[in-house]
Design an enzyme around this catalytic site. Sequence first.
Site, PDB file in Angstrom:
ATOM      1  N   CYS A  71      45.469  42.869  23.366  1.00 17.04           N
ATOM      2  CA  CYS A  71      44.994  41.460  22.826  1.00 17.04           C
ATOM      3  C   CYS A  71      44.411  41.355  22.080  1.00 17.04           C
ATOM      4  CB  CYS A  71      44.855  41.356  24.529  1.00 17.04           C
ATOM      5  SG  CYS A  71      42.783  40.016  24.728  1.00 17.04           S
ATOM      6  N   CYS A  77      36.442  37.534  23.735  1.00 18.98           N
ATOM      7  CA  CYS A  77      36.629  37.401  24.472  1.00 18.98           C
ATOM      8  C   CYS A  77      35.397  37.551  25.580  1.00 18.98           C
ATOM      9  CB  CYS A  77      37.883  37.420  25.466  1.00 18.98           C
ATOM     10  SG  CYS A  77      37.655  37.272  27.247  1.00 18.98           S
ATOM     11  N   GLN A 298      41.153  40.488  47.293  1.00 18.04           N
ATOM     12  CA  GLN A 298      40.721  41.886  46.325  1.00 18.04           C
ATOM     13  C   GLN A 298      41.692  41.191  44.977  1.00 18.04           C
ATOM     14  OE1 GLN A 298      39.147  44.005  46.128  1.00 18.04           O
ATOM     15  NE2 GLN A 298      38.451  44.864  47.975  1.00 18.04           N
ATOM     16  N   TYR A 330      30.620  43.353  56.616  1.00 18.08           N
ATOM     17  CA  TYR A 330      30.709  43.035  55.130  1.00 18.08           C
ATOM     18  C   TYR A 330      32.126  42.720  55.395  1.00 18.08           C
ATOM     19  CZ  TYR A 330      26.045  44.838  54.582  1.00 18.08           C
ATOM     20  OH  TYR A 330      24.851  44.639  55.204  1.00 18.08           O
ATOM     21  N   GLU A 351      30.781  39.151  58.973  1.00 20.30           N
ATOM     22  CA  GLU A 351      31.092  38.631  57.391  1.00 20.30           C
ATOM     23  C   GLU A 351      29.947  36.978  57.930  1.00 20.30           C
ATOM     24  OE1 GLU A 351      30.965  37.527  53.391  1.00 20.30           O
ATOM     25  OE2 GLU A 351      32.366  39.203  54.267  1.00 20.30           O
ATOM     26  N   ASP A 396      31.737  47.289  53.642  1.00 18.47           N
ATOM     27  CA  ASP A 396      32.212  46.834  52.406  1.00 18.47           C
ATOM     28  C   ASP A 396      31.358  45.619  51.594  1.00 18.47           C
ATOM     29  OD1 ASP A 396      33.745  46.513  49.904  1.00 18.47           O
ATOM     30  OD2 ASP A 396      35.625  45.485  50.919  1.00 18.47           O
ATOM     31  N   CYS A 423      31.494  48.220  45.473  1.00 20.86           N
ATOM     32  CA  CYS A 423      33.071  48.067  44.268  1.00 20.86           C
ATOM     33  C   CYS A 423      31.818  47.854  43.786  1.00 20.86           C
ATOM     34  CB  CYS A 423      32.976  46.238  44.969  1.00 20.86           C
ATOM     35  SG  CYS A 423      31.505  45.193  45.268  1.00 20.86           S
TER      36      CYS A 423
END
Length: 458
Positions: A71, A77, A298, A330, A351, A396, A423
């Site tokens: 890239c 960036c 996601q 979650y 949630e 999660d 995550c």
Amino acid sequence: MKKGDIIRGQITEVRFPNKGILETESGPCAVKNALTGQKVEVRISKKRAGRMEGTLLSVLERAPEEVDPPCPHFGTCGGCTWLMLPYEKELALKEGQVRTLLRQSLNEAFHLSGSGEEADLSWFEGILPSPRAFGYRNKMEFSFGDEYKDGPLALGMHRRGSFYDIVNVDECRIVDGDYRQILKATRDCFDRAGISFYHRMQKKGYLRHLLVRKASLTGQILIDLVTTSQEDHDLTEWKDLLLALPLEGTLAGILHTRNDSPADVIRDDGTEVLYGQASFQETLLGLTFTITPFSFFQTNSWSAEVLYDTARRYILDRGLEKDATVFDLYSGTGTIAQLMAPAAGKVIGVEIVEEAVEAARINAAANGLTNCSFIAGDVLKVLDQVEEKPDFIILDPPRDGIHPKALPKILSYGVENILYISCKPTSLARDLPAFIGAGYRPVRGVCVDQFPWTANVE
């Protein structure tokens, strides 16, 4: 050695997420975005209490495994971190970082518990690659601004290390060609019209963000222009320009959202549908999900299928009973809850984002699942109100991990098995001692590369 000094040396390791370590006579110096094996020139930016950080000025000699990044925006960036590595080397780097975090966390936990155990990672199954390393993103939030003070209109990503400068990313490789067409056409349209962008310091201007979501598996596209309400412009030309683009996907909707928040985040202060509808559909593992502009989903549909299939397999391999009650805490838009529903008696999702809960209810109904229920609220408070007791718990949590006050409540249920999807590896590492202290031990685990070329891993 003091702040402002310029030093040279070789990076000896990279700690999660992207901190290269340069050994100096005054101790280790953490250098963001540096790679093991590189010889670098660094300016000392912070030095206090035995901790030292440096700013990478230049790479004097590349690492042996480095390649030319595919890239042209890489390094300018701020979106990607490891594009100078072959993909298999990036996977190995991430796996090694997670192994280190897990070993440190478990050894600390065993020490605190007084068990005398030592970390054994024989349960850890390494890392699963993303089925697609390029063009995998199904959501991008581009920002309007300028590349330098008083420069021409830019639409893209923040410059690496900058809060204000925006870099045009017309050739970004983590999105497909449809994103690149939409990005360039939008910038050119508003540049020709001379429409202002929102200056965060001055708190004046119109254009703020361009949100693009494209379902990887259905090809449906949702475009949302986010502006302030300070000015009023006719967006017909922009809409017609988008509709005329030769896209591979199908435009489901073109929206205009107003956001007058001073923070640099996308907030919905009112949305108008300029074309089509305000949602699109994606499929995962045979289920269909309706996704709205701001609902969580996601960002890599290809890898999400790997993640959720692995999670489902892990749960079923533990012998989930057909009448079991599963808590999905979650739960977001209820993806895992719906995947587990056919194998359980009842699934309860919790949630805090109400829009996500409403989407979960709609999706569960559309998928014909009648044993799923979703509760809007903070896990910390909702657990006190739910009368049912779980047989299995799925966690999660967001990047910051489980709320420290919620974790003891979760552990107090004493269920035999808990599935934790993290995550952010450091959040899992932080929470592990609490699980160890409650008598739990890891039995299976694996990384899933949801975010190729970035410093993150699930």
